[in-house]
Design a protein around this motif. Structure first.
Motif, PDB file in Angstrom:
ATOM      1  N   GLY A 182       0.807  -1.215   0.000  1.00  0.00           N
ATOM      2  CA  GLY A 182       0.000   0.000   0.000  1.00  0.00           C
ATOM      3  C   GLY A 182       0.835   1.257   0.000  1.00  0.00           C
ATOM      4  O   GLY A 182       0.714   2.108  -0.891  1.00  0.00           O
ATOM      5  N   ILE A 183       1.742   1.370   0.953  1.00  0.00           N
ATOM      6  CA  ILE A 183       2.483   2.632   1.074  1.00  0.00           C
ATOM      7  C   ILE A 183       3.373   2.878  -0.140  1.00  0.00           C
ATOM      8  O   ILE A 183       3.475   4.003  -0.631  1.00  0.00           O
ATOM      9  CB  ILE A 183       3.290   2.701   2.391  1.00  0.00           C
ATOM     10  CG1 ILE A 183       3.868   4.107   2.560  1.00  0.00           C
ATOM     11  CG2 ILE A 183       4.358   1.635   2.470  1.00  0.00           C
ATOM     12  CD1 ILE A 183       4.340   4.437   3.949  1.00  0.00           C
ATOM     13  N   ILE A 186       1.141   3.879  -3.105  1.00  0.00           N
ATOM     14  CA  ILE A 186       0.481   5.174  -2.884  1.00  0.00           C
ATOM     15  C   ILE A 186       1.516   6.306  -2.850  1.00  0.00           C
ATOM     16  O   ILE A 186       1.205   7.433  -3.237  1.00  0.00           O
ATOM     17  CB  ILE A 186      -0.412   5.132  -1.628  1.00  0.00           C
ATOM     18  CG1 ILE A 186      -1.522   4.098  -1.857  1.00  0.00           C
ATOM     19  CG2 ILE A 186      -1.037   6.487  -1.341  1.00  0.00           C
ATOM     20  CD1 ILE A 186      -2.419   3.834  -0.675  1.00  0.00           C
ATOM     21  N   VAL A 197      -4.676  12.087  -4.110  1.00  0.00           N
ATOM     22  CA  VAL A 197      -4.395  11.285  -2.903  1.00  0.00           C
ATOM     23  C   VAL A 197      -5.063  11.928  -1.686  1.00  0.00           C
ATOM     24  O   VAL A 197      -5.686  11.253  -0.871  1.00  0.00           O
ATOM     25  CB  VAL A 197      -2.869  11.145  -2.693  1.00  0.00           C
ATOM     26  CG1 VAL A 197      -2.566  10.507  -1.345  1.00  0.00           C
ATOM     27  CG2 VAL A 197      -2.264  10.297  -3.802  1.00  0.00           C
ATOM     28  N   LEU A 202      -6.332  10.457   2.260  1.00  0.00           N
ATOM     29  CA  LEU A 202      -5.009  10.130   2.783  1.00  0.00           C
ATOM     30  C   LEU A 202      -4.170  11.399   2.916  1.00  0.00           C
ATOM     31  O   LEU A 202      -4.416  12.385   2.224  1.00  0.00           O
ATOM     32  CB  LEU A 202      -4.290   9.165   1.841  1.00  0.00           C
ATOM     33  CG  LEU A 202      -4.967   7.814   1.620  1.00  0.00           C
ATOM     34  CD1 LEU A 202      -4.242   7.035   0.540  1.00  0.00           C
ATOM     35  CD2 LEU A 202      -4.995   7.003   2.910  1.00  0.00           C
ATOM     36  N   SER A 203      -3.177  11.327   3.781  1.00  0.00           N
ATOM     37  CA  SER A 203      -2.289  12.475   3.948  1.00  0.00           C
ATOM     38  C   SER A 203      -1.000  12.254   3.171  1.00  0.00           C
ATOM     39  O   SER A 203      -0.154  11.456   3.580  1.00  0.00           O
ATOM     40  CB  SER A 203      -1.953  12.663   5.426  1.00  0.00           C
ATOM     41  OG  SER A 203      -0.870  13.555   5.559  1.00  0.00           O
ATOM     42  N   TRP A 206       2.133  12.627   5.407  1.00  0.00           N
ATOM     43  CA  TRP A 206       2.501  11.538   6.316  1.00  0.00           C
ATOM     44  C   TRP A 206       2.987  10.317   5.557  1.00  0.00           C
ATOM     45  O   TRP A 206       3.831   9.563   6.060  1.00  0.00           O
ATOM     46  CB  TRP A 206       1.339  11.211   7.257  1.00  0.00           C
ATOM     47  CG  TRP A 206       1.165  12.288   8.267  1.00  0.00           C
ATOM     48  CD1 TRP A 206       0.160  13.205   8.321  1.00  0.00           C
ATOM     49  CD2 TRP A 206       2.062  12.631   9.342  1.00  0.00           C
ATOM     50  NE1 TRP A 206       0.375  14.092   9.363  1.00  0.00           N
ATOM     51  CE2 TRP A 206       1.526  13.768  10.006  1.00  0.00           C
ATOM     52  CE3 TRP A 206       3.265  12.104   9.797  1.00  0.00           C
ATOM     53  CZ2 TRP A 206       2.150  14.370  11.104  1.00  0.00           C
ATOM     54  CZ3 TRP A 206       3.881  12.698  10.891  1.00  0.00           C
ATOM     55  CH2 TRP A 206       3.334  13.802  11.531  1.00  0.00           C
ATOM     56  N   LEU A 207       2.485  10.128   4.350  1.00  0.00           N
ATOM     57  CA  LEU A 207       3.001   9.035   3.518  1.00  0.00           C
ATOM     58  C   LEU A 207       4.464   9.299   3.164  1.00  0.00           C
ATOM     59  O   LEU A 207       5.314   8.415   3.261  1.00  0.00           O
ATOM     60  CB  LEU A 207       2.180   8.916   2.233  1.00  0.00           C
ATOM     61  CG  LEU A 207       0.752   8.387   2.396  1.00  0.00           C
ATOM     62  CD1 LEU A 207      -0.075   8.687   1.157  1.00  0.00           C
ATOM     63  CD2 LEU A 207       0.777   6.892   2.665  1.00  0.00           C
ATOM     64  N   GLY A 210       6.642   8.770   6.276  1.00  0.00           N
ATOM     65  CA  GLY A 210       6.952   7.356   6.518  1.00  0.00           C
ATOM     66  C   GLY A 210       8.001   6.853   5.544  1.00  0.00           C
ATOM     67  O   GLY A 210       8.935   6.139   5.915  1.00  0.00           O
TER      68      GLY A 210
ATOM     69  N   ARG B  74      -8.631  15.825   3.237  1.00  0.00           N
ATOM     70  CA  ARG B  74      -8.698  14.401   3.591  1.00  0.00           C
ATOM     71  C   ARG B  74      -9.633  14.169   4.774  1.00  0.00           C
ATOM     72  O   ARG B  74     -10.352  13.172   4.814  1.00  0.00           O
ATOM     73  CB  ARG B  74      -7.305  13.832   3.868  1.00  0.00           C
ATOM     74  CG  ARG B  74      -6.629  14.359   5.091  1.00  0.00           C
ATOM     75  CD  ARG B  74      -5.281  13.715   5.316  1.00  0.00           C
ATOM     76  NE  ARG B  74      -4.611  14.383   6.417  1.00  0.00           N
ATOM     77  CZ  ARG B  74      -3.956  15.522   6.323  1.00  0.00           C
ATOM     78  NH1 ARG B  74      -3.880  16.143   5.150  1.00  0.00           N
ATOM     79  NH2 ARG B  74      -3.376  16.067   7.369  1.00  0.00           N
ATOM     80  N   PHE B  91      -4.216   9.041 -11.570  1.00  0.00           N
ATOM     81  CA  PHE B  91      -2.775   8.738 -11.513  1.00  0.00           C
ATOM     82  C   PHE B  91      -2.354   8.300 -12.910  1.00  0.00           C
ATOM     83  O   PHE B  91      -2.570   7.136 -13.305  1.00  0.00           O
ATOM     84  CB  PHE B  91      -2.510   7.662 -10.468  1.00  0.00           C
ATOM     85  CG  PHE B  91      -3.074   8.009  -9.116  1.00  0.00           C
ATOM     86  CD1 PHE B  91      -2.712   9.190  -8.479  1.00  0.00           C
ATOM     87  CD2 PHE B  91      -3.999   7.190  -8.491  1.00  0.00           C
ATOM     88  CE1 PHE B  91      -3.241   9.539  -7.247  1.00  0.00           C
ATOM     89  CE2 PHE B  91      -4.536   7.529  -7.258  1.00  0.00           C
ATOM     90  CZ  PHE B  91      -4.160   8.709  -6.638  1.00  0.00           C
ATOM     91  N   PRO B 112      -1.814   3.088   4.979  1.00  0.00           N
ATOM     92  CA  PRO B 112      -1.572   1.946   4.085  1.00  0.00           C
ATOM     93  C   PRO B 112      -0.506   1.010   4.662  1.00  0.00           C
ATOM     94  O   PRO B 112       0.390   1.446   5.378  1.00  0.00           O
ATOM     95  CB  PRO B 112      -1.070   2.597   2.795  1.00  0.00           C
ATOM     96  CG  PRO B 112      -1.353   4.037   2.922  1.00  0.00           C
ATOM     97  CD  PRO B 112      -1.438   4.357   4.369  1.00  0.00           C
ATOM     98  N   SER B 113      -0.644  -0.248   4.284  1.00  0.00           N
ATOM     99  CA  SER B 113       0.293  -1.259   4.782  1.00  0.00           C
ATOM    100  C   SER B 113       1.697  -1.050   4.225  1.00  0.00           C
ATOM    101  O   SER B 113       1.880  -0.595   3.104  1.00  0.00           O
ATOM    102  CB  SER B 113      -0.215  -2.638   4.363  1.00  0.00           C
ATOM    103  OG  SER B 113       0.814  -3.583   4.463  1.00  0.00           O
ATOM    104  N   LEU B 118      -0.646  -4.370  -2.395  1.00  0.00           N
ATOM    105  CA  LEU B 118      -1.821  -3.527  -2.654  1.00  0.00           C
ATOM    106  C   LEU B 118      -2.816  -4.269  -3.544  1.00  0.00           C
ATOM    107  O   LEU B 118      -4.014  -4.202  -3.336  1.00  0.00           O
ATOM    108  CB  LEU B 118      -1.380  -2.220  -3.322  1.00  0.00           C
ATOM    109  CG  LEU B 118      -2.484  -1.201  -3.522  1.00  0.00           C
ATOM    110  CD1 LEU B 118      -2.723  -0.416  -2.246  1.00  0.00           C
ATOM    111  CD2 LEU B 118      -2.165  -0.250  -4.649  1.00  0.00           C
TER     112      LEU B 118
END
Lengths: 315, 258
Positions: A182-183, A186, A197, A202-203, A206-207, A210, B74, B91, B112-113, B118
């Motif tokens: 996911g990360i 994204i 996004v 979603l932020s 913050w993505l 991370g 968001r 996208f 998200p993981s 995904l």
């Protein structure tokens, strides 16, 4: 746990590399160790490039990883290489968690230059730190692995090479999964359309945060392994030309595959070594022409040669 | 009827330019509201303020009775208000199905993981269902840049609907779409929003589309609302005819009206 084709291929290449290390001359093992360790730093650069950010200051975490390994042995009695590498990653994570709060507010050239600024601040601090050897840096103490102390010289070189290959394999598999997770996907979506996004709830910040912290830890591991391999750390690790080298390798390899930074780092190392050997006064020019050639003819990096081959595309 | 969206004295000034002036709007749950107005009338500014893209200079915005003023896009999306865009926001390097899969993952969790793939079987299956619902399954594996404008618009709207919003704001859903495609596109969209029980507010320049699909019209002019009511009444209003639509004959409401 299931492994896909890429992960199995990476594991097979890693095993081949370890075996190759037993029959290779010391100079080659050393060159490969440095190339692979730098490739780990480049993985951090590439992770950020996938999200649309170019770090001109990844040397910061390379240096933090290296200095933590050096200082761990020198000042804190941490002689176990694995513990020292883990500590280097932990320090990088803490630093990235702090700097990331500011850096992830910025994009494009502002992010690039700000990341460079932090790297140069560390360089400046280290140069002024007499206790850390100032511009000369200091040597890394003899280290152990789970209590076993390799003989200095070939034995030590072989051990750090094996550790670097295994660390490279572990990180490559994790990054391979990360880019499909996911990360990872994204973060690429953030690069393509940050507004969308945000409107998916979603932020992006913050993505990217991370991603920045994860990239810092990987780069610090590369720095720590370099310190173990060379037995020395100095402020040049945080200097802007070092960070430039990582971007050079990232562009050389491209973003197409997790193996690309490793291949590019080895190619870079070979080109630079032989350029210095045969044209010592103009080796930088050779590197420049190499990068120029890649950008013009392979804008997606060396990996595009492989992906074209796979898709049957010909130029 | 319960009010889902309410704005009170909403103002937006860009220096000396007043883009929105004392906008007082109430939208009831289940309504389909059309927003009309010439270029620069403040329609998109209104949507941008309500969805958190622009911060109003003054005023209040309530969603389900709670203030969302100053909330991020968001946070507003998570609260249940989604939007699509005048130019489809997708996208571009990803395929159509991957765009939807990203939206599905985003709807499942704001975090998200790090390691789970995904593209799970469940997400792929759900995305395929959505593609079929919107009639764009033929473009499943095409890059979004390679599909027609109408299909791109549908992907954009489908992504907005994936999070099961209570309210959907559509900014010119038929702009850039050929006359032939407009009705098909709007039928598809309106069928989907009815199935999801979503309140809709959409900006539109095509009065035939407005008459056909909305239950109420807000007419904007120079940052103000100059008319608010049933489509027939608003479109027949002299000020609206003078300032917004021009002197055009009004059509009978079509059978697609809700």
């Amino acid at each position: 746990m299931r492994f896909d084709k890429t992960e199995i291929s990476l594991a097979l290449v890693a095993i081949a590399c370890v075996l190759f290390g037993f029959v290779s001359p010391g100079w080659l093992i050393f060159l490969l160790t440095i190339a692979l360790a730098k490739a780990l730093v480049v993985q951090g650069v590439v992770m950020q490039m996938r999200s649309g950010l170019v770090s001109f200051g990844q040397g910061l975490f390379y240096c933090i990883g290296g200095y933590t390994v050096g200082m761990g042995g020198q000042f804190f009695g941490i002689h176990d290489a694995i513990a020292a590498l883990a500590l280097g990653m932990a320090v990088a994570i803490v630093v990235a968690m702090i700097l990331g709060l500011l850096l992830t507010r910025y994009r494009d050239i502002f992010f690039a230059m700000l990341s460079l600024a932090f790297s140069m601040i560390l360089f400046g601090i280290l140069v002024k730190s007499q206790g850390l050897g100032s511009t000369d840096g200091f040597n890394v103490h003899n280290w152990t692995v789970f209590g076993w102390a390799p003989e200095t010289g070939a034995d030590s070189q072989q051990t750090v090479f094996t550790m670097t290959v295994l660390a490279g394999l572990l990180i490559a598999v994790l990054i391979h999964r990360y880019t499909k997770a996911g990360i990872g996907v994204i973060c690429e979506a953030v690069r393509e359309n940050e507004v969308r996004v945000e409107y998916l709830g979603l932020s992006p910040r913050w993505l990217l945060y991370g991603n920045y912290v994860a990239a810092a830890s990987v780069s610090a591991l590369g720095g720590g392994l370099t310190a173990l391999a060379t037995g020395h750390v100095d402020p040049e690790m945080a200097y802007w030309t070092t960070s430039g080298e990582f971007i050079f390798i990232a562009l050389l390899g491209g973003l197409g595959h997790v193996a690309a930074p490793f291949i590019a780092a080895i190619v870079f190392s070979v080109v630079r070594t032989y350029s210095i050997e045969f044209v010592p006064n103009t080796w930088q020019m050779i590197l420049g022409f190499t990068l120029l050639g890649v950008i013009v003819f392979l804008p997606k990096g060396l990996w595009s040669l492989v992906s074209r081959e796979k898709s049957g595309e010909r130029t | 009827m319960t009010t889902i969206l309410e704005t009170r004295s909403l103002n937006k000034e860009f220096g000396a330019v007043i883009a929105a002036k004392d906008l007082n709007v109430q939208v009831a749950k289940g309504e389909v509201v059309g927003v009309i107005g010439s270029n620069g009338a403040g329609k998109t500014t209104f949507i941008n303020m309500v969805t958190g893209y622009l911060k109003p200079t003054r005023g209040e915005i309530l969603f389900n009775g709670k203030s969302i003023l100053g909330h991020s896009p968001r946070a507003i999306t998570r609260a249940g208000m989604a939007r699509s865009f005048q130019v489809a926001q997708l996208f571009p390097d990803m395929s159509v199905i991957d765009n939807l899969i990203v939206a599905l993952a985003a709807a499942e969790s704001p975090r998200p993981s790090f390691l789970s793939p995904l593209r799970s079987d469940a997400r792929i299956a759900r995305a395929e269902e959505i593609l079929a619902e919107f009639g764009i399954e033929n473009y499943q594996n095409s890059k979004v840049t390679a599909v027609p404008q109408g299909a791109r618009k549908l992907v954009d709207i489908a992504m907005a609907l994936i999070g099961n919003p209570q309210m959907l704001l559509l900014d010119e859903p038929t702009s850039g779409v050929s006359m032939d495609e407009k009705t098909g596109l709007m039928d598809t969209v309106m069928n989907a929003v009815r199935q999801h029980g979503v309140t809709v507010l959409f900006v539109e320049h095509d009065m035939d589309v407005v008459e056909r699909y909305v239950s109420r019209v807000l007419a904007f002019y120079s940052g103000e609302i100059i008319a608010d009511g049933k489509p027939a009444a608003v479109l027949a209003d002299n000020r609206v005819r003078d300032l917004v639509t021009g002197h055009r004959p009004t059509h009978k409401k079509g059978n697609g009206a809700s």
